[in-house]
Enzyme design. Structure first.
Site, PDB file in Angstrom:
ATOM      1  N   ASP A 258      42.066   4.581  53.376  1.00 53.42           N
ATOM      2  CA  ASP A 258      41.263   4.015  53.246  1.00 53.42           C
ATOM      3  C   ASP A 258      40.449   4.904  54.312  1.00 53.42           C
ATOM      4  O   ASP A 258      40.847   5.237  55.305  1.00 53.42           O
ATOM      5  CB  ASP A 258      41.478   2.259  53.261  1.00 53.42           C
ATOM      6  CG  ASP A 258      40.637   1.688  52.850  1.00 53.42           C
ATOM      7  OD1 ASP A 258      39.222   1.818  52.766  1.00 53.42           O
ATOM      8  OD2 ASP A 258      40.897  -0.125  52.881  1.00 53.42           O
TER       9      ASP A 258
HETATM   10  C1  BGC Z   1      37.978  -1.206  51.923  1.00 57.72           C
HETATM   11  C2  BGC Z   1      38.040  -0.395  50.863  1.00 57.72           C
HETATM   12  C3  BGC Z   1      36.929   0.048  49.891  1.00 57.72           C
HETATM   13  C4  BGC Z   1      36.627   1.358  51.647  1.00 57.72           C
HETATM   14  C5  BGC Z   1      35.352   2.268  50.602  1.00 57.72           C
HETATM   15  C6  BGC Z   1      36.922  -0.314  52.685  1.00 57.72           C
HETATM   16  O1  BGC Z   1      36.407  -0.066  54.114  1.00 57.72           O
HETATM   17  O2  BGC Z   1      39.228  -1.430  52.334  1.00 57.72           O
HETATM   18  O3  BGC Z   1      38.851  -1.436  49.694  1.00 57.72           O
HETATM   19  O4  BGC Z   1      37.195   0.675  49.023  1.00 57.72           O
HETATM   20  O5  BGC Z   1      35.747   1.121  51.857  1.00 57.72           O
HETATM   21  O6  BGC Z   1      34.062   1.167  50.666  1.00 57.72           O
END
Ligand code: BGC
Length: 714
Positions: A258
């Site tokens: 993530d």
């Molecule tokens: C979130 C994810 C997301 C990623 C990309 C993160 O902050 O936790 O769910 O896919 O950002 O946008």
């Protein structure tokens, strides 16, 4: 390995390999100077020229941008391997569908599949090759804002819905990434990014199955989560990432971290340097690093020092290149990006029609003393800050635009073909305190027979980083509901939100409550369809609704304890598992929801009341529509293993089935219950069933069931 991919890997330098394993925001790839990026992506250490040659980008602005980014990138890149474009297409792209938690309430995987397919079609022409969805974190605490991205508190339901999303994305033509692996939904106190501490049994039994179901359904990627899990940040968790995901489940697709989670291992207090972060994550088979640069900066050096094997990097690289191959990027560097097609499909009438149907099928009718459905002849007024609100799209609305959405005001006027009174009365923000507009709103609606009062939480208050410590409807909105009721109107509350909110204070003043979630682009039309009975409410809760925030976490498949409170009351509570100031039961339980007709279900019968290992029985009951309208309901099958080497929950959902019947119609509903469905992780750690007595329950919610007994023999 594919010959072309093998050759490509052989020809690449270590530096190029490290770049392929990194993902940054599209803005960073295009920026000429550091100044252009600073401020846009605050805190990123990705501004040097050499960190802009990467394998993948996220978050870009549609077809034209995707093409421009790809062209510009390839004109500068030495490796000439196309970028792969990823985005959070979570509940729609330009046409926005109800949030996933609402889709969970449809208990209808085919509906989720259809929404995912349409999302994929709109997304792929706009340049998206991979979506960061489905999110299948098990959620039991609505204080956590991200419950809205999940399909609820039940592992089985999440697995069924997650698989449906995977199928839908694939049908529509994009790849998908299941997230957030693992147990991110168990954040303590519902506080975002917080610690999780989950026993191994709990993990295996409740938290992991839905991710596994998605992997088995063919999810192309997995995203490792932000959280500290049992003392170790997930990206440092070899047991989870290598032993479970790779070895036990056989997942050979791309595992991506993530957002900046690899480098956050430093702030967690687990590793001291960025170099150690790179070493740990790559050795745990995190193939791609999102939005931090430890791989780019340190992988070559780590290989040189013998701390990371080049073969390990090549394996990750193979997975990334295979993903690009699957996305068709080696034949066409733009994939299916097509601005003209994008324009044609986005928000086309078929997509809007599905959004309307999905929204209608995911709202949940929580209370109705007979006021609903309304008739067009009644004198109806609208009130509340969400009546004319168009931003009812939800936290991951992607390319959805509020101005293209239908508010309740729009939907009701369209349904009636005339103007209606609409008075906000107060603001809709969480921290709004001003009640001065209430008297004027009450004066405006006074005299009408029914006031539809639209309250709740704003779209931007659920989703990432939106935890709440108080789940009540904000005070001015609660006052408004009460004032309208006291003015003599019948009150139909339509409640918007991305999570279960505490409705205890407003419930006594409502004649009906329709929980609309964040219903998306066609929300207002769908609400009108339900209010006027053109559609029947068929949604059932995929998450328990607490009566007080202090009951959280709250979930139906809990344990009995040694001192259960039966019956649930606020008297005689001494030395019993209970609260002094409220009941144990939620205000509305998992599986609950009303329709517009009445149902009767006979006690369940078993074709064989005794089964053996590998055996099965048929569970059946007579279902009758005893009301005066045709209708549709959801019959749910639960079990309880009465005595076991590890205590089992009071109920476990095993299956569900929808039934539609005309008024007075009758049918038999049947389920197959197999010995396999009785298995769990026993005291010996094996996944097996134990001989003994089981309650088999059929009903309309987790708290409204009838029971019969099944014996499982050795
Ligand atoms: C979130 C994810 C997301 C990623 C990309 C993160 O902050 O936790 O769910 O896919 O950002 O946008």
């Amino acid at each position: 390995m594919d010959k072309a991919i093998k050759k490509c890997i052989e020809e690449m330098s270590l530096e190029d390999k490290a770049r392929q394993l990194s993902q940054v925001n599209a803005v960073i790839v295009r920026a000429e100077t550091k100044a252009e990026i600073t401020g846009k992506d605050e805190g990123m250490d990705l501004c040097e020229a050499d960190t802009r040659e990467v394998g993948s980008v996220l978050n870009f602005n549609g077809a034209a941008d995707a093409i421009a980014v790809q062209d510009e990138y390839l004109s500068k890149s030495e490796g000439k391997i196309p970028l792969i474009f990823m985005q959070d297409v979570v509940h729609g792209f330009r046409t926005v569908f109800p949030v996933p938690l609402a889709l969970g309430c449809s208990f209808d995987p085919s509906l989720a599949e259809a929404c995912a397919e349409v999302s994929a079609v709109e997304a792929k022409y706009n340049g998206v090759q991979v979506t960061f969805s489905p999110m299948v974190d098990l959620v039991r605490d609505p204080r956590w804002g991200r419950v809205m991205e999940s399909t609820g508190e039940d592992a089985y339901l999440n697995g069924e819905m997650g698989k449906a999303f995977v199928r839908g994305y694939h049908k529509g033509g994009i790849l998908c990434c299941v997230k957030h692996f693992a147990a991110y939904g168990a954040a303590e106190a519902g506080k975002e990014y917080n610690t999780t501490d989950v026993s191994e049994r709990n993990l295996k039994e409740y938290y992991l199955p839905a991710y596994r179901a998605c992997v088995e359904e063919g999810a192309d990627m997995v995203m490792s989560s932000f959280n500290l899990l049992n003392g170790v940040p997930v990206n440092g968790h070899k047991d989870l990432l290598v032993d479970t995901l790779r070895k036990e489940w056989g997942f050979d697709g791309v595992l991506i971290s993530d957002y900046a989670a690899v480098k956050e291992m430093i702030r967690h207090g687990y590793l001291e340097t960025l170099k150690e972060c790179a070493e740990t994550a790559i050795n745990n088979q995190v193939d791609m690093e999102m939005m931090s640069s430890s791989y780019i900066h340190y992988l070559p050096e780590l290989v040189g020092e013998g701390r990371v094997k080049e073969g390990r990097i090549d394996e990750s690289l193979r997975r990334v290149l295979e993903l690009k191959q699957k996305a068709g990027l080696f034949e066409n560097k733009y994939g299916e990006t097509d601005a003209k097609r994008a324009e044609e499909v986005c928000l086309c009438p078929e997509h809007r029609a599905l959004a309307r149907r999905a929204a209608a099928r995911t709202c949940v009718l929580l209370k109705n003393n007979g006021v609903l459905p309304l008739s067009a002849e009644q004198n109806i007024a609208l009130a509340g800050p969400y009546a004319a609100e168009k931003n009812i799209l939800g936290g991951w609305a992607c390319w959805g635009r509020p101005e293209e959405a239908v508010s309740v005001y729009d939907g009701v006027r369209a349904a009636l073909g005339r103007e209606v009174v609409c008075a906000a009365g107060c603001g809709g923000k969480l921290l709004d305190k001003d009640e001065s507009g209430i008297p004027a709103a009450v004066a405006a609606v006074k005299g009408c027979a029914v006031a539809v009062v639209c309250v709740g939480e704003p779209s931007e208050c659920s989703g990432e980083a939106t935890s709440r410590a108080d789940l009540r409807i904000p005070a001015p909105q609660a006052s408004l509901v009460r004032a309208v009721s006291e003015a003599g109107c019948k009150v139909v509350a339509v409640v918007f939100g991305g999570r279960p909110q505490v409705l205890t204070e407003i419930e006594p003043y409502c004649d009906a409550i329709l929980y609309a979630w964040q219903p998306g682009t066609e929300g207002g039309n769908a609400v009108a369809d339900l209010l006027f009975g053109r559609e029947e409410p068929v949604g059932r809760l995929a998450m328990s609704f607490p009566r007080a925030t202090g009951q959280c976490p709250i979930y139906y498949n809990c344990f009995n304890t040694g001192r259960p409170r039966v019956p649930d009351s606020i008297e005689n509570v001494s030395f019993i598992s209970s609260y002094r100031d409220t009941l144990n039961a939620p205000l509305y339980p998992f599986g609950y929801g009303l329709g517009y007709t009445e149902w009767e279900l006979s006690a369940p019968r078993l074709s064989s009341p005794v089964i053996g290992q590998g055996g099965k029985t048929k569970v059946s009951a007579k279902l009758k529509n005893t009301g005066s309208r045709a209708g549709e309901t959801l019959v749910q099958l639960y079990i309880r293993d009465r005595f076991a080497s590890v205590v089992r929950p009071v109920r476990e959902l095993k299956a569900f089935r929808r039934a539609s019947l005309p008024a007075g119609g009758e049918t038999e509903v049947c389920f197959e219950l197999t010995e396999e469905m009785l298995r769990f992780y026993t005291a010996s750690g094996k996944y097996e069933s134990e001989a003994g007595r089981f309650d088999v329950m059929l009903g309309f919610s987790s708290e409204n069931v009838q029971t019969c007994e099944l014996i499982l023999e050795k």
